[in-house]
Scaffold this motif. Sequence first.
Motif, PDB file in Angstrom:
ATOM      1  N   VAL A   1      -1.309  -5.079  -0.141  1.00  0.00           N
ATOM      2  CA  VAL A   1      -2.113  -5.863  -1.078  1.00  0.00           C
ATOM      3  C   VAL A   1      -3.371  -6.382  -0.379  1.00  0.00           C
ATOM      4  CG1 VAL A   1      -2.180  -7.998  -2.424  1.00  0.00           C
ATOM      5  CG2 VAL A   1      -0.148  -6.546  -2.483  1.00  0.00           C
ATOM      6  N   ARG A   2      -4.476  -6.340  -1.070  1.00  0.00           N
ATOM      7  CA  ARG A   2      -5.714  -6.923  -0.549  1.00  0.00           C
ATOM      8  C   ARG A   2      -6.273  -7.925  -1.552  1.00  0.00           C
ATOM      9  NH1 ARG A   2     -11.002  -3.947   2.225  1.00  0.00           N
ATOM     10  NH2 ARG A   2     -12.234  -5.868   2.532  1.00  0.00           N
ATOM     11  N   LEU A   3      -6.582  -9.126  -1.066  1.00  0.00           N
ATOM     12  CA  LEU A   3      -7.113 -10.195  -1.909  1.00  0.00           C
ATOM     13  C   LEU A   3      -8.586 -10.446  -1.598  1.00  0.00           C
ATOM     14  CD1 LEU A   3      -4.200 -12.799  -1.648  1.00  0.00           C
ATOM     15  CD2 LEU A   3      -4.625 -11.159  -3.491  1.00  0.00           C
ATOM     16  N   TYR A   4      -9.299 -10.911  -2.618  1.00  0.00           N
ATOM     17  CA  TYR A   4     -10.725 -11.214  -2.487  1.00  0.00           C
ATOM     18  C   TYR A   4     -11.010 -12.582  -3.112  1.00  0.00           C
ATOM     19  CZ  TYR A   4     -10.922  -6.084  -2.048  1.00  0.00           C
ATOM     20  OH  TYR A   4     -10.713  -4.776  -1.684  1.00  0.00           O
ATOM     21  N   ARG A   5     -11.985 -13.270  -2.545  1.00  0.00           N
ATOM     22  CA  ARG A   5     -12.439 -14.535  -3.113  1.00  0.00           C
ATOM     23  C   ARG A   5     -13.924 -14.700  -2.818  1.00  0.00           C
ATOM     24  NH1 ARG A   5      -8.926 -18.353   1.069  1.00  0.00           N
ATOM     25  NH2 ARG A   5      -9.916 -17.663   3.006  1.00  0.00           N
ATOM     26  N   ASP A   6     -14.566 -15.643  -3.496  1.00  0.00           N
ATOM     27  CA  ASP A   6     -16.004 -15.829  -3.353  1.00  0.00           C
ATOM     28  C   ASP A   6     -16.374 -16.715  -2.175  1.00  0.00           C
ATOM     29  OD1 ASP A   6     -16.528 -14.249  -5.578  1.00  0.00           O
ATOM     30  OD2 ASP A   6     -16.371 -15.949  -6.956  1.00  0.00           O
ATOM     31  N   ASP A   7     -15.423 -17.542  -1.744  1.00  0.00           N
ATOM     32  CA  ASP A   7     -15.696 -18.522  -0.697  1.00  0.00           C
ATOM     33  C   ASP A   7     -14.407 -18.774   0.083  1.00  0.00           C
ATOM     34  OD1 ASP A   7     -15.629 -21.698   0.031  1.00  0.00           O
ATOM     35  OD2 ASP A   7     -17.656 -20.889   0.197  1.00  0.00           O
ATOM     36  N   PRO A   8     -14.495 -19.036   1.389  1.00  0.00           N
ATOM     37  CA  PRO A   8     -13.281 -19.268   2.189  1.00  0.00           C
ATOM     38  C   PRO A   8     -12.389 -20.388   1.670  1.00  0.00           C
ATOM     39  CG  PRO A   8     -15.147 -18.904   3.628  1.00  0.00           C
ATOM     40  CD  PRO A   8     -15.706 -19.005   2.241  1.00  0.00           C
ATOM     41  N   LYS A   9     -12.955 -21.309   0.915  1.00  0.00           N
ATOM     42  CA  LYS A   9     -12.163 -22.420   0.397  1.00  0.00           C
ATOM     43  C   LYS A   9     -11.832 -22.267  -1.092  1.00  0.00           C
ATOM     44  CE  LYS A   9     -13.941 -25.693   3.821  1.00  0.00           C
ATOM     45  NZ  LYS A   9     -14.636 -26.997   4.053  1.00  0.00           N
ATOM     46  N   ALA A  10     -12.244 -21.142  -1.661  1.00  0.00           N
ATOM     47  CA  ALA A  10     -12.009 -20.904  -3.090  1.00  0.00           C
ATOM     48  C   ALA A  10     -10.660 -20.228  -3.310  1.00  0.00           C
ATOM     49  CB  ALA A  10     -13.129 -20.040  -3.664  1.00  0.00           C
ATOM     50  N   GLU A  11     -10.219 -20.189  -4.557  1.00  0.00           N
ATOM     51  CA  GLU A  11      -8.975 -19.509  -4.907  1.00  0.00           C
ATOM     52  C   GLU A  11      -9.197 -17.995  -4.905  1.00  0.00           C
ATOM     53  OE1 GLU A  11      -7.488 -20.866  -8.601  1.00  0.00           O
ATOM     54  OE2 GLU A  11      -7.108 -22.911  -7.927  1.00  0.00           O
ATOM     55  N   TRP A  12      -8.103 -17.250  -4.769  1.00  0.00           N
ATOM     56  CA  TRP A  12      -8.198 -15.799  -4.788  1.00  0.00           C
ATOM     57  C   TRP A  12      -8.607 -15.327  -6.184  1.00  0.00           C
ATOM     58  CZ3 TRP A  12      -8.667 -14.082  -0.208  1.00  0.00           C
ATOM     59  CH2 TRP A  12      -7.979 -14.687   0.849  1.00  0.00           C
ATOM     60  N   LYS A  13      -9.603 -14.449  -6.223  1.00  0.00           N
ATOM     61  CA  LYS A  13     -10.218 -14.057  -7.494  1.00  0.00           C
ATOM     62  C   LYS A  13      -9.834 -12.640  -7.927  1.00  0.00           C
ATOM     63  CE  LYS A  13     -14.830 -13.676  -9.594  1.00  0.00           C
ATOM     64  NZ  LYS A  13     -16.293 -13.823  -9.321  1.00  0.00           N
ATOM     65  N   LYS A  14      -9.589 -11.758  -6.958  1.00  0.00           N
ATOM     66  CA  LYS A  14      -9.350 -10.346  -7.272  1.00  0.00           C
ATOM     67  C   LYS A  14      -8.270  -9.791  -6.356  1.00  0.00           C
ATOM     68  CE  LYS A  14     -11.851  -5.927  -7.531  1.00  0.00           C
ATOM     69  NZ  LYS A  14     -13.148  -5.245  -7.243  1.00  0.00           N
ATOM     70  N   ILE A  15      -7.534  -8.789  -6.845  1.00  0.00           N
ATOM     71  CA  ILE A  15      -6.461  -8.185  -6.062  1.00  0.00           C
ATOM     72  C   ILE A  15      -6.537  -6.665  -6.154  1.00  0.00           C
ATOM     73  CG2 ILE A  15      -4.815  -8.231  -7.979  1.00  0.00           C
ATOM     74  CD1 ILE A  15      -2.606  -8.811  -5.932  1.00  0.00           C
ATOM     75  N   GLY A  16      -6.187  -6.004  -5.062  1.00  0.00           N
ATOM     76  CA  GLY A  16      -6.076  -4.547  -5.033  1.00  0.00           C
ATOM     77  C   GLY A  16      -4.753  -4.200  -4.373  1.00  0.00           C
ATOM     78  N   SER A  17      -4.201  -3.014  -4.651  1.00  0.00           N
ATOM     79  CA  SER A  17      -2.886  -2.667  -4.118  1.00  0.00           C
ATOM     80  C   SER A  17      -2.774  -1.178  -3.820  1.00  0.00           C
ATOM     81  CB  SER A  17      -1.800  -3.063  -5.120  1.00  0.00           C
ATOM     82  OG  SER A  17      -0.512  -2.695  -4.652  1.00  0.00           O
ATOM     83  N   THR A  18      -2.076  -0.865  -2.727  1.00  0.00           N
ATOM     84  CA  THR A  18      -1.778   0.518  -2.361  1.00  0.00           C
ATOM     85  C   THR A  18      -0.280   0.654  -2.182  1.00  0.00           C
ATOM     86  OG1 THR A  18      -3.887   0.714  -1.182  1.00  0.00           O
ATOM     87  CG2 THR A  18      -2.212   2.373  -0.718  1.00  0.00           C
ATOM     88  N   TRP A  19       0.304   1.643  -2.823  1.00  0.00           N
ATOM     89  CA  TRP A  19       1.750   1.876  -2.752  1.00  0.00           C
ATOM     90  C   TRP A  19       2.056   2.669  -1.485  1.00  0.00           C
ATOM     91  CZ3 TRP A  19       4.712   5.288  -6.888  1.00  0.00           C
ATOM     92  CH2 TRP A  19       6.091   5.161  -6.677  1.00  0.00           C
ATOM     93  N   ASN A  20       2.870   2.091  -0.580  1.00  0.00           N
ATOM     94  CA  ASN A  20       3.194   2.751   0.672  1.00  0.00           C
ATOM     95  C   ASN A  20       4.330   3.767   0.559  1.00  0.00           C
ATOM     96  OD1 ASN A  20       1.179   1.345   1.883  1.00  0.00           O
ATOM     97  ND2 ASN A  20       2.493  -0.009   3.068  1.00  0.00           N
ATOM     98  N   ARG A  21       5.016   3.796  -0.599  1.00  0.00           N
ATOM     99  CA  ARG A  21       6.104   4.756  -0.834  1.00  0.00           C
ATOM    100  C   ARG A  21       7.109   4.771   0.320  1.00  0.00           C
ATOM    101  NH1 ARG A  21       5.232   8.593  -4.868  1.00  0.00           N
ATOM    102  NH2 ARG A  21       3.238   8.391  -5.922  1.00  0.00           N
TER     103      ARG A  21
END
Length: 209
Positions: free
Chosen positions: A185-205
């Motif tokens: 899982v990879r998370l993204y946010r606009d600022d180091p102190k902000a809440e997580w805004k977006k998520i991406g995922s890769t299935w490792n199988r």
Amino acid sequence: MKNNRSIFCILSLAFLVLLLSTGESFAQPTDAQIKKDVMGPKTASLLLGGPGKIEWSSTYKKYVWSRNFTAKVKTDDPAVFVTVKGYASYDVMAGRYVYWKSFTSSNSYEGLPNLSASDVQAVIKKFGVKEVMGNYAYSQMVGDVESMGLSKDPKFEWHTPISVSFNVVAVYAQKGSHGEETFRVRLYRDDPKAEWKKIGSTWNRSRQR
């Protein structure tokens, strides 16, 4: 024609031998000089690696003298530092070493707290199981996910202060199988102190079939 090629090879070899021998006879850049050349206003510390060496740069078509370093660089957050691994490169000019530039091999962040198991549960609740698993893996699931949470070996990787990757483990059934799967899982946010805004995922199988 053969004689010309032979003469060219001999001259090239002689030049290389002269270059290397001359390079050794002149003083190489001192630790103090390298630090002066590489360190910037935000560099907190710089640790030099082993002895430097002269080598041919196939990219830039010239001989350079390089030495590895690890630098600790300040960020806008006083508690967070970037650890930069790279090397300083110098042009070799008739035995003189002239600073050319430094190259970065990798970056990592120090001082950014990793997400706890409860933090990850909050992320799962916020984005939902489907987003954490990804569309394809979610479409292969039979029934509901039995459990999902931070892996025992999360392998946290901070790409920047506003983006981090880690492993999440889910237990659920698929057609003809039942077990545990790992998702990167990879998370993204606009600022180091902000809440997580977006998520991406890769299935490792990871499941054995």
